[in-house]
Design a protein around this motif. Structure first.
Motif, PDB file in Angstrom:
ATOM      1  N   ASP A  95       0.733  -0.959   0.152  1.00 38.49           N
ATOM      2  CA  ASP A  95       0.167  -0.263  -0.149  1.00 38.49           C
ATOM      3  C   ASP A  95       0.891   1.472   0.007  1.00 38.49           C
ATOM      4  N   SER A  96       0.424   2.144  -0.371  1.00 38.88           N
ATOM      5  CA  SER A  96       0.831   3.953  -0.519  1.00 38.88           C
ATOM      6  C   SER A  96       1.493   4.174   0.611  1.00 38.88           C
ATOM      7  N   SER A  97       0.592   3.720   1.824  1.00 36.55           N
ATOM      8  CA  SER A  97       1.335   4.617   3.434  1.00 36.55           C
ATOM      9  C   SER A  97       2.116   3.781   3.793  1.00 36.55           C
ATOM     10  N   TYR A  98       2.638   2.477   3.300  1.00 34.77           N
ATOM     11  CA  TYR A  98       4.005   1.998   3.794  1.00 34.77           C
ATOM     12  C   TYR A  98       4.865   2.803   3.170  1.00 34.77           C
ATOM     13  N   HIS A  99       5.105   2.569   2.029  1.00 32.31           N
ATOM     14  CA  HIS A  99       5.711   3.500   1.268  1.00 32.31           C
ATOM     15  C   HIS A  99       6.113   4.813   1.972  1.00 32.31           C
ATOM     16  N   ARG A 100       5.251   5.257   2.286  1.00 32.85           N
ATOM     17  CA  ARG A 100       5.228   7.141   2.880  1.00 32.85           C
ATOM     18  C   ARG A 100       5.845   6.482   4.161  1.00 32.85           C
ATOM     19  N   VAL A 101       5.830   5.283   4.898  1.00 32.52           N
ATOM     20  CA  VAL A 101       6.767   5.627   6.102  1.00 32.52           C
ATOM     21  C   VAL A 101       7.803   5.350   5.574  1.00 32.52           C
ATOM     22  N   MET A 102       7.929   4.333   4.759  1.00 31.98           N
ATOM     23  CA  MET A 102       9.504   3.367   4.290  1.00 31.98           C
ATOM     24  C   MET A 102      10.271   4.475   4.220  1.00 31.98           C
ATOM     25  N   SER A 103       9.822   6.011   3.330  1.00 31.63           N
ATOM     26  CA  SER A 103      10.500   6.557   2.844  1.00 31.63           C
ATOM     27  C   SER A 103      11.241   7.917   3.823  1.00 31.63           C
ATOM     28  N   ALA A 104      10.278   8.308   4.753  1.00 35.98           N
ATOM     29  CA  ALA A 104      10.346   9.051   6.073  1.00 35.98           C
ATOM     30  C   ALA A 104      11.821   8.568   6.727  1.00 35.98           C
ATOM     31  N   ALA A 105      11.345   6.769   6.657  1.00 37.75           N
ATOM     32  CA  ALA A 105      12.202   6.362   7.378  1.00 37.75           C
ATOM     33  C   ALA A 105      13.837   6.852   7.138  1.00 37.75           C
ATOM     34  N   VAL A 106      13.712   6.382   5.822  1.00 36.00           N
ATOM     35  CA  VAL A 106      15.858   6.016   5.170  1.00 36.00           C
ATOM     36  C   VAL A 106      15.901   7.588   5.013  1.00 36.00           C
ATOM     37  N   ALA A 107      14.521   8.632   4.889  1.00 37.27           N
ATOM     38  CA  ALA A 107      15.444  10.268   4.556  1.00 37.27           C
ATOM     39  C   ALA A 107      16.254   9.829   5.949  1.00 37.27           C
ATOM     40  N   ARG A 108      15.783  10.122   6.861  1.00 40.25           N
ATOM     41  CA  ARG A 108      16.132  10.303   8.298  1.00 40.25           C
ATOM     42  C   ARG A 108      16.889   9.088   8.703  1.00 40.25           C
ATOM     43  N   GLY A 109      17.573   8.427   8.044  1.00 37.96           N
ATOM     44  CA  GLY A 109      19.044   7.494   8.758  1.00 37.96           C
ATOM     45  C   GLY A 109      18.168   6.495   9.417  1.00 37.96           C
ATOM     46  N   SER A 170      22.771   6.005   0.946  1.00 35.84           N
ATOM     47  CA  SER A 170      21.684   6.554  -0.238  1.00 35.84           C
ATOM     48  C   SER A 170      20.201   6.642   0.811  1.00 35.84           C
ATOM     49  N   ARG A 171      20.064   8.224   1.018  1.00 36.58           N
ATOM     50  CA  ARG A 171      18.195   8.808   1.886  1.00 36.58           C
ATOM     51  C   ARG A 171      17.308   8.967   0.945  1.00 36.58           C
ATOM     52  N   GLU A 172      17.418   8.339   0.236  1.00 39.80           N
ATOM     53  CA  GLU A 172      16.405   8.203  -1.379  1.00 39.80           C
ATOM     54  C   GLU A 172      16.200   6.445  -0.785  1.00 39.80           C
ATOM     55  N   TYR A 173      14.862   7.251  -0.879  1.00 37.98           N
ATOM     56  CA  TYR A 173      13.735   5.760  -1.386  1.00 37.98           C
ATOM     57  C   TYR A 173      13.085   5.409  -2.056  1.00 37.98           C
ATOM     58  N   GLU A 174      13.248   4.594  -2.702  1.00 31.16           N
ATOM     59  CA  GLU A 174      12.898   4.207  -4.279  1.00 31.16           C
ATOM     60  C   GLU A 174      12.252   2.584  -4.554  1.00 31.16           C
ATOM     61  N   PRO A 175      11.085   2.485  -4.237  1.00 34.23           N
ATOM     62  CA  PRO A 175      10.575   1.275  -4.416  1.00 34.23           C
ATOM     63  C   PRO A 175      10.496   0.635  -5.808  1.00 34.23           C
ATOM     64  N   ARG A 176      10.225   1.018  -6.658  1.00 40.36           N
ATOM     65  CA  ARG A 176      10.215  -0.090  -7.884  1.00 40.36           C
ATOM     66  C   ARG A 176      11.623  -0.682  -8.091  1.00 40.36           C
ATOM     67  N   LEU A 177      11.632  -1.607  -9.133  1.00 39.40           N
ATOM     68  CA  LEU A 177      12.735  -2.735  -9.291  1.00 39.40           C
ATOM     69  C   LEU A 177      12.693  -2.251 -10.115  1.00 39.40           C
ATOM     70  N   LEU A 178      14.306  -1.041 -10.185  1.00 43.12           N
ATOM     71  CA  LEU A 178      14.364  -0.926 -11.083  1.00 43.12           C
ATOM     72  C   LEU A 178      15.781  -1.211 -11.605  1.00 43.12           C
ATOM     73  N   PRO A 179      16.275  -1.003 -13.194  1.00 41.59           N
ATOM     74  CA  PRO A 179      17.330  -1.540 -13.554  1.00 41.59           C
ATOM     75  C   PRO A 179      19.147  -1.250 -12.422  1.00 41.59           C
TER      76      PRO A 179
END
Length: 559
Positions: A95-109, A170-179
């Motif tokens: 769910d998008s809510s999970y990605h927002r939580v993950m993004s916030a945690a990763v962004a703050r190290g 990195s403090r970016e969060y990218e949930p997509r499976l990209l090359p």
């Protein structure tokens, strides 16, 4: 769906007013309100992180973040093995809510800040940040923790580290499976255990055949793969070169190979777990999957041992974070609700329970931050020796205290606590995973026993740690003497006989460690009460049985 807003409720044409219920516990600074944590961060060398921790505390205490935490546990991950045309997909949708939580945690190290930006107190600051996020949404903390811990295994294998560590930091969060060439960040998962072995990883049957260089082709099945949406995984396999068996090795398995080609990573099913529901755990199959050696061939356990120590540290931190949530929610409720003519918090029986829960949470938090200190980048030989023993000791005890602590706090809310619209029901289901992950009770207790009987430096470092408060509490001094006598007895006992007392020894060591920390860092009222309740002659099995005359209200007020 839970609504994180309050107001008038209407039934038919008549207004219905909600009376005698506390307001929602939102729009607060979870860090600033946690006085014991603020004091401990300062005392343990991470005061420079105060502003960042306050910003994060405000974020996780916000209505929007709490709504995301709730939603991520209601709309749980879904696995897709194939796409609509029948091609292998092997992806997990969150769910998008999970990605927002993950993004916030990763962004703050919360994942790798201590590795990426080493300085005095960096590990303590990262531990405090991790706890703030895990306090409100614990499921996402699993991939955050594994990514943090994996660095310890990867960093000494440059053929993996050179490409992957910059992305892990990195403090970016990218949930997509990209090359890999298009993605600047990465999360790391693990796939260690198999259905026939569990904690006995040496019984693993997954194989890896050398392909050349550092590469192997892997075939096998893993019973638990944590966070299968990750970009790479640490995997244990029985490897061989030609006709020569190398033994159990650690391999790094990327989800994508060069130029975006998918590695073979077949997600068979997601586990239907008691708790930790926002985070996916899967059964996966490897079939000619490509992996790269981490460490030396046949030395897989050695390659992951420091990683395991760090995930065990995070089990302590996660349990402590859960205890903080339990105390905060129970106390908030008790301050906002009346019964029998008085606020619940002012009624002596309730005050005693809240105070005892608060002491347990403080001792667990201090244990976690002290362990984090031992993992600082400039840790000396003594700290390294101490953490080899203190980490399993603490993981054993703190994680085992979590479920009962959560239950007692839940009971403070009465019927509300037993419903899923309040966070303590979720917390009650969450806490047991800390005791199971990275070694259940018996495994950890036996690790403690092995460390004590085979690692004299760790034993001496632990005794030296306890010596720092010798003479400050007769109760603690007597407990330490009793514990050291048991240690001497077990050192000379037959292995099977020593095993029977492994849990007792682990518990006694943990209580000695926690009591010493409370004496050093907590107010004298909190420290003396904790020691009396946990080590005194009239100690009780249940929370809320304090020594007569204890100023329980003062303890609750501080928390």
């Amino acid at each position: 769906m839970t609504s994180f807003s309050r107001g008038q409720r209407v039934i038919g044409a008549s207004p219905h007013y909600v009376l005698n219920q506390p307001p929602f516990r939102t729009e607060i600074d979870e860090y600033a309100l946690n006085t014991p944590l603020v004091d401990a961060v300062q005392a343990m060398g991470a005061g420079w992180a105060d502003a960042d921790l306050r910003e994060a505390g405000t974020l996780v205490g916000s209505t929007s973040f709490q709504q995301d935490a709730h939603t991520a546990n209601v709309h749980t991950p879904v696995a897709y093995s194939h796409d609509r045309w029948g091609f292998r997909l092997d992806e997990v949708e969150y769910d998008s809510s999970y990605h927002r939580v993950m993004s916030a945690a990763v962004a703050r190290g919360a994942h790798t800040s201590a590795w990426a930006e080493p300085r005095e107190g960096a590990s303590v600051a990262r531990a405090a940040m991790f706890m703030l996020f895990a306090q409100v949404e614990p499921g996402h903390a699993c991939p955050v923790s594994m990514t943090h811990a994996a660095v310890a295994s990867i960093k000494d294998s440059p053929w993996v580290a050179d490409e992957w560590l910059p992305r892990v930091y990195s403090r970016e969060y990218e949930p997509r499976l990209l090359p890999n060439e298009e993605k600047n960040s990465a999360l790391i998962g693990m796939a260690m255990t198999e259905k026939q072995g569990g904690s006995d990883v040496r019984a693993n049957t997954t194989t890896g055949v050398h392909m050349g260089g550092h590469s192997y082709q892997i075939t096998g099945h893993k019973w638990f793969c944590s966070a299968p949406m990750s970009d790479g995984f640490l995997v244990l396999a029985q490897t061989r070169r030609g006709n020569t068996a190398e033994g159990l090795s650690c391999l790094f398995v990327p989800r994508l190979l060069p130029r975006g080609m998918r590695n073979v990573f077949r997600i068979q099913k997601l586990k239907d777990k008691l708790g930790n529901r926002s985070n996916a755990s899967a059964e996966v199959e490897f079939d000619g999957t490509v992996g790269m050696l981490v460490g030396e061939p046949g030395r897989g356990v050695r390659a992951i041992i420091e990683m395991v120590q760090r995930t065990r540290l995070d089990c302590v931190l996660g349990s402590a974070a859960g205890m903080r949530q339990a105390v905060a929610e129970a106390t908030w409720h008790a301050r906002g609700r009346e019964a029998f003519g008085a606020k619940l918090v002012d009624q002596p029986a309730m005050t005693a329970v809240l105070a005892d829960l608060a002491l347990e949470a403080e001792a667990a938090m201090l244990t976690g931050l002290r362990l984090a200190q031992l993992f600082e980048s400039d840790a000396g030989d003594r700290d390294v020796a101490l953490r080899r023993l203190a980490t399993p000791v603490s993981k054993y005890w703190v994680s085992k205290r979590g479920p009962h602590h959560a239950y007692e706090a839940l009971e403070c809310l009465g019927g509300n606590g037993y419903t899923e619209t309040f966070p303590l029901a979720r917390r009650y289901r969450e806490q047991p995973v800390m005791a199971i992950w990275e070694g259940s009770g018996n495994i950890i207790a036996l690790d403690v026993l092995r460390a004590l009987t085979r690692d004299n430096e760790s034993t001496l470092a632990f005794a030296n740690e306890l010596d720092s408060t010798k003479g400050a509490s007769p109760l603690l001094d007597a407990h330490v003497d009793r514990t050291l006598r048991l240690l001497d007895e077990l050192a000379g006992a037959e292995p099977s006989e020593a095993q029977r007392d492994a849990r007792r020894l682990s518990e006694w060591l943990a209580l000695a460690f926690q009591s010493s920390l409370m004496l050093r860092h907590a107010p004298s009222l909190d420290a003396e009460t904790f020691i009396a309740v946990r080590l005194g002659e009239d100690r009780a099995a249940q929370y809320g049985v304090l020594p007569r005359g204890t100023d329980a209200a003062a303890i609750v007020a501080r928390h």
